[in-house]
Design a protein around this motif. Structure first.
Motif, mmCIF file in Angstrom:
data_model
loop_
_atom_site.group_PDB
_atom_site.id
_atom_site.type_symbol
_atom_site.label_atom_id
_atom_site.label_comp_id
_atom_site.label_asym_id
_atom_site.label_seq_id
_atom_site.Cartn_x
_atom_site.Cartn_y
_atom_site.Cartn_z
ATOM 1 N N PRO A 152 8.234 2.228 0.702
ATOM 2 C CA PRO A 152 7.249 3.075 1.385
ATOM 3 C C PRO A 152 7.315 2.981 2.896
ATOM 4 C CG PRO A 152 6.195 1.130 0.463
ATOM 5 C CD PRO A 152 7.590 1.144 -0.065
ATOM 6 N N ALA A 153 7.854 1.889 3.434
ATOM 7 C CA ALA A 153 7.924 1.714 4.879
ATOM 8 C C ALA A 153 8.898 2.698 5.528
ATOM 9 C CB ALA A 153 8.330 0.283 5.221
ATOM 10 N N VAL A 154 9.769 3.297 4.740
ATOM 11 C CA VAL A 154 10.743 4.253 5.285
ATOM 12 C C VAL A 154 10.093 5.579 5.635
ATOM 13 C CG1 VAL A 154 12.856 5.544 4.745
ATOM 14 C CG2 VAL A 154 12.653 3.147 4.067
ATOM 15 N N LEU A 155 9.010 5.928 4.949
ATOM 16 C CA LEU A 155 8.354 7.214 5.195
ATOM 17 C C LEU A 155 7.588 7.174 6.514
ATOM 18 C CD1 LEU A 155 7.945 9.987 3.834
ATOM 19 C CD2 LEU A 155 5.826 9.088 2.850
ATOM 20 N N ALA B 147 0.854 -1.193 0.000
ATOM 21 C CA ALA B 147 0.000 0.000 0.000
ATOM 22 C C ALA B 147 0.885 1.236 0.000
ATOM 23 C CB ALA B 147 -0.902 0.009 1.223
ATOM 24 N N PHE B 148 0.497 2.246 -0.778
ATOM 25 C CA PHE B 148 1.234 3.499 -0.719
ATOM 26 C C PHE B 148 0.783 4.254 0.527
ATOM 27 C CE2 PHE B 148 2.749 7.696 -1.810
ATOM 28 C CZ PHE B 148 3.999 7.384 -2.310
ATOM 29 N N HIS C 45 2.709 5.160 12.221
ATOM 30 C CA HIS C 45 3.365 4.514 13.360
ATOM 31 C C HIS C 45 3.872 3.135 12.984
ATOM 32 C CE1 HIS C 45 1.757 7.787 15.791
ATOM 33 N NE2 HIS C 45 0.622 7.614 15.151
ATOM 34 N N ARG C 46 3.266 2.578 11.948
ATOM 35 C CA ARG C 46 3.734 1.333 11.348
ATOM 36 C C ARG C 46 3.295 1.331 9.894
ATOM 37 N NH1 ARG C 46 2.774 -3.229 14.272
ATOM 38 N NH2 ARG C 46 3.175 -1.937 16.100
ATOM 39 N N PRO C 47 3.966 0.575 9.048
ATOM 40 C CA PRO C 47 3.590 0.581 7.626
ATOM 41 C C PRO C 47 2.137 0.158 7.424
ATOM 42 C CG PRO C 47 5.747 -0.413 7.918
ATOM 43 C CD PRO C 47 5.185 -0.222 9.294
ATOM 44 N N LEU C 48 1.495 0.778 6.450
ATOM 45 C CA LEU C 48 0.115 0.482 6.115
ATOM 46 C C LEU C 48 0.047 -0.825 5.333
ATOM 47 C CD1 LEU C 48 -2.735 1.833 6.261
ATOM 48 C CD2 LEU C 48 -2.250 2.785 4.002
ATOM 49 N N ARG D 177 11.697 7.056 8.687
ATOM 50 C CA ARG D 177 11.621 6.208 9.873
ATOM 51 C C ARG D 177 12.998 6.106 10.525
ATOM 52 N NH1 ARG D 177 7.331 3.832 11.349
ATOM 53 N NH2 ARG D 177 6.409 4.200 9.301
ATOM 54 N N GLY D 178 12.983 6.253 11.832
ATOM 55 C CA GLY D 178 14.223 6.296 12.590
ATOM 56 C C GLY D 178 14.360 7.596 13.356
ATOM 57 N N THR D 179 13.557 8.638 12.961
ATOM 58 C CA THR D 179 13.613 9.920 13.656
ATOM 59 C C THR D 179 12.661 9.970 14.836
ATOM 60 O OG1 THR D 179 11.884 10.908 12.279
ATOM 61 C CG2 THR D 179 14.147 11.078 11.498
#
Length: 288
Positions: A231-234, A54-55, A91-94, A285-287
């Motif tokens: 997309p999981a990085v965003l 999913a985007f 908060h977690r990937p969609l 993700r990571g911040t």
């Protein structure tokens, strides 16, 4: 006429349960232009059910509580509303399919003055079937005719301006002429985006693109240039809506990197040299 602060601040929303499928995820991705190059693997991952993802910005259309400001009980002049800002946190990937429950409340009602209108911020938290928080959406609505009530919340922190130096990336994104017709199948059937007569009555030369569609196009550029198409990085994606886009125009997304995880961006229309998304801010993700 000034709005009733207490009434709006304490407006009650029913929980919204949204079941969505892989087909819905694909339709959303197509609506923001993904799949325009059917041989690009980075686009196919969002439009092909094989290992479908999913985007992230699809969360903007999930668990939507409806056009509640059109309810006469709000006392808001809904004809003069403008979508001001959109802020998203994942908060977690969609997931590509699933069931989410949205819980919406009004976090801020801000009086800008009798002649300057008001800002109403609705915050929507979305939870999966395990009651785990997946995403938080903040939608700011500019109520142009409803300021002057003399009380309210302090302003939220302003979105940062983009750096004054040259951008690190510039992504050119053509918007398909039928983009609004396709995107409206997701969640927003407003005739402003398809009916030339409605658009003309609103002061536009032709139907305009949904602001959230432009928002999704911009997120595509950031995911491509800053997230290695993952997309999981965003983690966060915020922007201010500055001007409308017409389907068939070309978007220019300028992107600045600040350190490893902070992104600034701005989107303009090439043909008219007009900024349409300003004060763009993203975090990877990571911040958090």
């Amino acid at each position: 006429m000034p709005l009733d602060y207490e009434r709006i601040k304490n407006w009650r929303f029913a929980d919204t349960r949204h079941s969505y499928t892989q087909r819905d995820s694909i339709l959303y991705a197509l609506g923001i232009g993904l799949g325009s190059d059917p041989l690009d693997p980075s686009q196919l991952q969002f439009v092909y059910e094989k290992q479908l993802q999913a985007f992230p910005t699809m969360s903007s259309i999930l668990c939507y509580p409806g056009f509640w400001m059109q309810d006469p009980a709000t006392g808001i002049n809904w004809v003069k509303l403008v979508h001001g800002e959109q802020r998203s946190i994942w908060h977690r990937p969609l997931a590509a399919e699933g069931v989410l429950t949205g819980k919406t409340h009004i976090s801020h009602v801000i009086d800008k003055g009798a002649d300057k209108g008001a800002l109403v911020i609705a915050e929507r938290n979305m939870y999966d079937v395990n009651n785990t928080l997946v995403a938080t959406i903040q939608q700011t609505t500019f109520c142009r005719a409803d300021g002057g009530f003399g009380q309210g919340n302090a302003p939220v922190a302003a979105l940062p301006r983009v750096p004054e130096r040259a951008p690190d990336y510039r992504r050119r994104i053509p918007v398909a002429p039928n983009a609004a017709i396709l995107y409206r199948l997701n969640a927003d059937p407003n005739p402003l985006h398809i009916d030339p007569q409605t658009a003309a009555a609103a002061g536009f030369e032709r139907p305009i693109l949904h602001g959230l569609c432009t928002y999704g196009h911009a997120a595509r550029a950031v995911v491509q240039d800053c997230c290695d198409n993952d997309p999981a990085v965003l983690y966060r994606f915020d922007a201010r809506f500055s001007a409308p886009v017409y389907p068939g125009e070309t978007l220019l997304c300028d992107i600045w990197r600040e350190g490893a995880d902070q992104i600034h961006f701005q989107v303009s229309v090439q043909e008219r040299n007009v900024v349409v998304l300003s004060n763009g801010y993203a975090a990877l993700r990571g911040t958090q």
